[in-house]
Design an enzyme around this catalytic site. Sequence first.
Site, PDB file in Angstrom:
ATOM      1  N   PHE A 134      41.880  37.862  56.998  1.00  0.00           N
ATOM      2  CA  PHE A 134      42.257  36.874  55.979  1.00  0.00           C
ATOM      3  C   PHE A 134      43.168  35.848  56.636  1.00  0.00           C
ATOM      4  O   PHE A 134      43.868  36.154  57.603  1.00  0.00           O
ATOM      5  CB  PHE A 134      42.998  37.554  54.823  1.00  0.00           C
ATOM      6  CG  PHE A 134      42.086  38.101  53.774  1.00  0.00           C
ATOM      7  CD1 PHE A 134      41.227  39.159  54.061  1.00  0.00           C
ATOM      8  CD2 PHE A 134      42.057  37.569  52.489  1.00  0.00           C
ATOM      9  CE1 PHE A 134      40.374  39.669  53.096  1.00  0.00           C
ATOM     10  CE2 PHE A 134      41.211  38.073  51.520  1.00  0.00           C
ATOM     11  CZ  PHE A 134      40.372  39.123  51.824  1.00  0.00           C
ATOM     12  N   LYS A 190      33.904  45.524  52.120  1.00  0.00           N
ATOM     13  CA  LYS A 190      32.990  46.411  52.843  1.00  0.00           C
ATOM     14  C   LYS A 190      31.563  45.864  52.856  1.00  0.00           C
ATOM     15  O   LYS A 190      30.905  45.850  53.899  1.00  0.00           O
ATOM     16  CB  LYS A 190      33.030  47.805  52.196  1.00  0.00           C
ATOM     17  CG  LYS A 190      32.240  48.864  52.926  1.00  0.00           C
ATOM     18  CD  LYS A 190      32.430  50.220  52.246  1.00  0.00           C
ATOM     19  CE  LYS A 190      32.005  50.105  50.795  1.00  0.00           C
ATOM     20  NZ  LYS A 190      32.335  51.263  49.976  1.00  0.00           N
ATOM     21  N   THR A 235      30.649  42.788  52.449  1.00  0.00           N
ATOM     22  CA  THR A 235      30.638  41.550  53.231  1.00  0.00           C
ATOM     23  C   THR A 235      30.550  41.869  54.726  1.00  0.00           C
ATOM     24  O   THR A 235      29.784  41.245  55.460  1.00  0.00           O
ATOM     25  CB  THR A 235      31.923  40.735  52.924  1.00  0.00           C
ATOM     26  OG1 THR A 235      31.990  40.551  51.510  1.00  0.00           O
ATOM     27  CG2 THR A 235      31.913  39.393  53.621  1.00  0.00           C
ATOM     28  N   PHE A 259      32.857  53.358  47.814  1.00  0.00           N
ATOM     29  CA  PHE A 259      34.301  53.608  47.883  1.00  0.00           C
ATOM     30  C   PHE A 259      34.764  53.828  49.335  1.00  0.00           C
ATOM     31  O   PHE A 259      34.186  53.259  50.260  1.00  0.00           O
ATOM     32  CB  PHE A 259      34.697  54.790  46.992  1.00  0.00           C
ATOM     33  CG  PHE A 259      34.400  54.577  45.523  1.00  0.00           C
ATOM     34  CD1 PHE A 259      34.582  53.331  44.921  1.00  0.00           C
ATOM     35  CD2 PHE A 259      33.943  55.620  44.723  1.00  0.00           C
ATOM     36  CE1 PHE A 259      34.311  53.137  43.568  1.00  0.00           C
ATOM     37  CE2 PHE A 259      33.678  55.430  43.371  1.00  0.00           C
ATOM     38  CZ  PHE A 259      33.856  54.201  42.805  1.00  0.00           C
ATOM     39  N   ALA A 299      29.482  56.639  43.252  1.00  0.00           N
ATOM     40  CA  ALA A 299      30.051  57.397  44.370  1.00  0.00           C
ATOM     41  C   ALA A 299      31.046  58.448  43.890  1.00  0.00           C
ATOM     42  O   ALA A 299      31.707  59.083  44.694  1.00  0.00           O
ATOM     43  CB  ALA A 299      30.712  56.456  45.361  1.00  0.00           C
ATOM     44  N   TRP A 350      33.132  36.566  56.445  1.00  0.00           N
ATOM     45  CA  TRP A 350      33.114  35.825  55.176  1.00  0.00           C
ATOM     46  C   TRP A 350      33.010  34.336  55.485  1.00  0.00           C
ATOM     47  O   TRP A 350      32.135  33.649  54.957  1.00  0.00           O
ATOM     48  CB  TRP A 350      34.398  36.108  54.366  1.00  0.00           C
ATOM     49  CG  TRP A 350      34.290  35.658  52.934  1.00  0.00           C
ATOM     50  CD1 TRP A 350      33.955  36.435  51.869  1.00  0.00           C
ATOM     51  CD2 TRP A 350      34.493  34.335  52.426  1.00  0.00           C
ATOM     52  NE1 TRP A 350      33.921  35.670  50.727  1.00  0.00           N
ATOM     53  CE2 TRP A 350      34.251  34.387  51.039  1.00  0.00           C
ATOM     54  CE3 TRP A 350      34.837  33.102  52.993  1.00  0.00           C
ATOM     55  CZ2 TRP A 350      34.353  33.258  50.204  1.00  0.00           C
ATOM     56  CZ3 TRP A 350      34.933  31.973  52.174  1.00  0.00           C
ATOM     57  CH2 TRP A 350      34.697  32.068  50.798  1.00  0.00           C
TER      58      TRP A 350
END
Lengths: 559, 559
Positions: B384, B74, B76, B304, B276, B412
């Site tokens: 990914f 999140k 990133t 979160f 959180a 990323w």
Amino acid sequence: MSQVKSDLEIAFESEMKKINEIADNLNLFDEEVENYGHYKAKLSLSILDRLNENEDGKLILVTSINPTPAGEGKSTVTVGLAQAFYKIGKNAIVALREPSLGPTMGVKGGATGGGNSQVLPMDDINLHFNGDIHAITTTNNALAAFIDNHIHQGNELEIDVRRITWKRVVDLNDRALRNVVVGLGGPSGGVPREDGFDITVASEIMAVLCLATSIQDLKERLKRIVVAYTIHKTPVTVGDLKVEGALALLLKDAIKPNLVQTIEHTPAIIHGGPFANIAHGCNSVIATKMALKLGEYVVTEAGFGADLGAEKFLNIKTRALGVTPDAVVIVATIRALKMHGGVNKNELTNENALAVKDGIQNLEKHVETVRKFNVPVVVAINKFISDSEEEISVLKQWGQDNGIKIVLTEVWEHGGKGGVELAESLVSMLKDPKEKFNYLYELSDSIENKIEKIAKEVYGADGVNISPKAKKQILEFNENGWGDLPICMAKSQYSLSDQPSLVGRPSGFKVEIRELKASIGAGFIVALTGNVMTMPGLPKKPAALNMDVDELGRPKGLF
Amino acid sequence: MSQVKSDLEIAFESEMKKINEIADNLNLFDEEVENYGHYKAKLSLSILDRLNENEDGKLILVTSINPTPAGEGKSTVTVGLAQAFYKIGKNAIVALREPSLGPTMGVKGGATGGGNSQVLPMDDINLHFNGDIHAITTTNNALAAFIDNHIHQGNELEIDVRRITWKRVVDLNDRALRNVVVGLGGPSGGVPREDGFDITVASEIMAVLCLATSIQDLKERLKRIVVAYTIHKTPVTVGDLKVEGALALLLKDAIKPNLVQTIEHTPAIIHGGPFANIAHGCNSVIATKMALKLGEYVVTEAGFGADLGAEKFLNIKTRALGVTPDAVVIVATIRALKMHGGVNKNELTNENALAVKDGIQNLEKHVETVRKFNVPVVVAINKFISDSEEEISVLKQWGQDNGIKIVLTEVWEHGGKGGVELAESLVSMLKDPKEKFNYLYELSDSIENKIEKIAKEVYGADGVNISPKAKKQILEFNENGWGDLPICMAKSQYSLSDQPSLVGRPSGFKVEIRELKASIGAGFIVALTGNVMTMPGLPKKPAALNMDVDELGRPKGLF
């Protein structure tokens, strides 16, 4: 009688220069100076490398008689003297300790000098000052967490939970944390054990930071810290826990000295502030080294009176610093001398030359002590309006009779101008070539002998009584190979003896050594006499009750 | 397979701009920017006054599905999205929370984004970051010391030592401090009582700092904090102890937002980081306000998943901020969706389109929730290398079928470039006029109703079971006049329900409300479901074991 301005009011009425201007005057490069706001900076350790070949400036150590409730104004004189050097055209730097927040919140009175001899911004310096002490708190407590986690996770090192010497810290006065039990609440809360919190400035991490000469040395000192003993009674170190790298990482910024300015724009390097009882009570070696490379005259101070701070500066700090002072200034006030002469605090405004005469004995002992190290001494009288002609003349006569230079200063009221005579005396005195420094003891002396030499030569005691517990510790410490370390005495600051009520120059007493403490990272053995307070408490009406901040972020009620 | 560089390595290979350059690009004045080193600064609150009349930028809130061990990225994506806006010529600012040091020392993995979507200097941000959290620790613990001192000095307020709700804190993972007994050792050590430490980011001081809109508001919130109950069971506040001024003074610098930059030099404002669970999990209101005045697009995140952080952002933070988001981005990964579809962590690299399909239900619920607030949603898939074509097409098909915009990002690996499609989607989406924001509950709803609405509408529960203890508390809280505060749910982050193991989109469950906690300074009632961890522990091999610093002060082993 006109209203006297508070230190904070005086500070706020003065205009600071941007810190880059102060740094420029020291010929520092931009990349060596990390600003923290407009008026504070951290100095890169690379300065030490760049200036390595430069000759050191003259080092002047300011100390005092045994402190009394009358106040001596050691920090004020230290700042004022540096300003006075500046005033007479000398490139001077004042090198001070960082104040602890605990006392700031508790008792009215800061550690940044006073009146027209202050370091600025005094509010920031007295609060979180570039985060150094917070980094030390965090490093100390991270280590505590690693110890308890090690035990919780199986205790491979066989740490005896009854013999953990590492305590947690907060930079606050919090008596409720002096004695605690941690690890309660069942298995998920770790292993129950007795524990306690010290104030951060009493942490060995603070002493380590202040004695380290480089990041490498910092790491080696951290690694040597003894945190506990195993069930076989062998020492457990930070190195055994393998966390010296992480601890050093947490200190990577705190190890950089802080640059600020005095109210007259004299550069001030403020860095480190270990307790002067269970630690050595001086600013950092790195800061002092850097100041010596950058300034012609470096004025620094040590905690409490000459029997504690100066003795440790001379016997402990100089050994890490590799430099000894060129002169020592002993600060006293007529008021404080009267208290050493037996006068009560509420009778200080009454003239009493006889009490001054009696009280001088305390000053006299400190002069004698410093001379044993073969360092020239000047006595600086921090003048108060209530001091009478006669009281002053008693003191001057004593100086004349004994060949002791006594100079009156009025730095609180007049800033540097009020210390010009003192600065000039020192300039003239330091024209002579430096004589060979005389250590009070050799490191190779036995622990008992080192303690005895300090007690006899510095405190004027007849000798020492070492408790059975301390005797047993000496044997153990020798077995562990710690016999060659210097001694750090933890003693009442109020008396030359170990009994706070004995003012003046007590005699015929022995010093009671209750217990020892091994500060192997810092590199000294602490000898505790009586009960030493490592966690202060708050008074009934803490100074915090008067504090506030306005909508523009300006502090109120901070001294 | 080539060696993947660590985030720290990537960070160190990138060249930062001087922070003044970043500030200049934001048209900030010199006196508004206080440098903290060369690459960090604090921003003066006066900026808010100066730019008061400026129109706010667009506010984009980044949230995620329920976190899984697979990782969602999140932070990133948040950083990458801001960089992407910058890349397409938009004046963007990323507004993040500050990381806590405890997890940094414990578990490998920072809170500063990753790869080519990081904020820098990541080492400093992950360590002491301008001292904000240390100031909060100190403020919290000063308050604790004032409480115990009050009791020790006579307890004029008649505080019941069994009903002190204020705990001490450290910014470390230290399970041994979860349950302690303080005040031991006889009268000089204060009054014995049960106590405990939380991690600093769980302190109400952190929540107060993050919700305050000015120093004045900060002081008023501090004053309202309830720290204990008297022997007559009436609340005792900071105001009763008269220390709100001192506490606010300790926070005078911490309240200023911090300016840093991303790896692509996009301005980043990082400020505040409340938990959180027992707090609201968002960066500070002041920082968000300032970013909105300075940037055209402000990208921020909440802790979160959307059931916790986003719900609290939308129901709690917006009420203090006075601004609601223009769009919400929900971050997911194919890997994490597979875990929500029932796949084990060690089987994530196996293609499993069916599991993705099952796992989408978790994402779907969060999309539905955000839409209830009448805010446009985009789903961002943090891609990914192991994600298969088929898995992605399952997701895209679902989006198409349900009118949900899904965008793949590769921030990323590629930084801002990898998020351009996401940025462009948002730009185009935000051209439409903003629709009226729909609060999930009215403040005037009863405490029970507010809790029930969150449980049903956000978690998908059938209802709530309120324990007898909590029921009694509701009566007391209403009597104290606290019934109109918003609710801050403390619930497992791993599930939409209050049972961590229920991944995906559980149904047919009720939420168990165990206990309430009154955070009157922050201005919310915490509803605790199950056991909420407010002090983490260290793992068997803490990340600290790999950390080090070299002679030049450069960190090693920090992620």
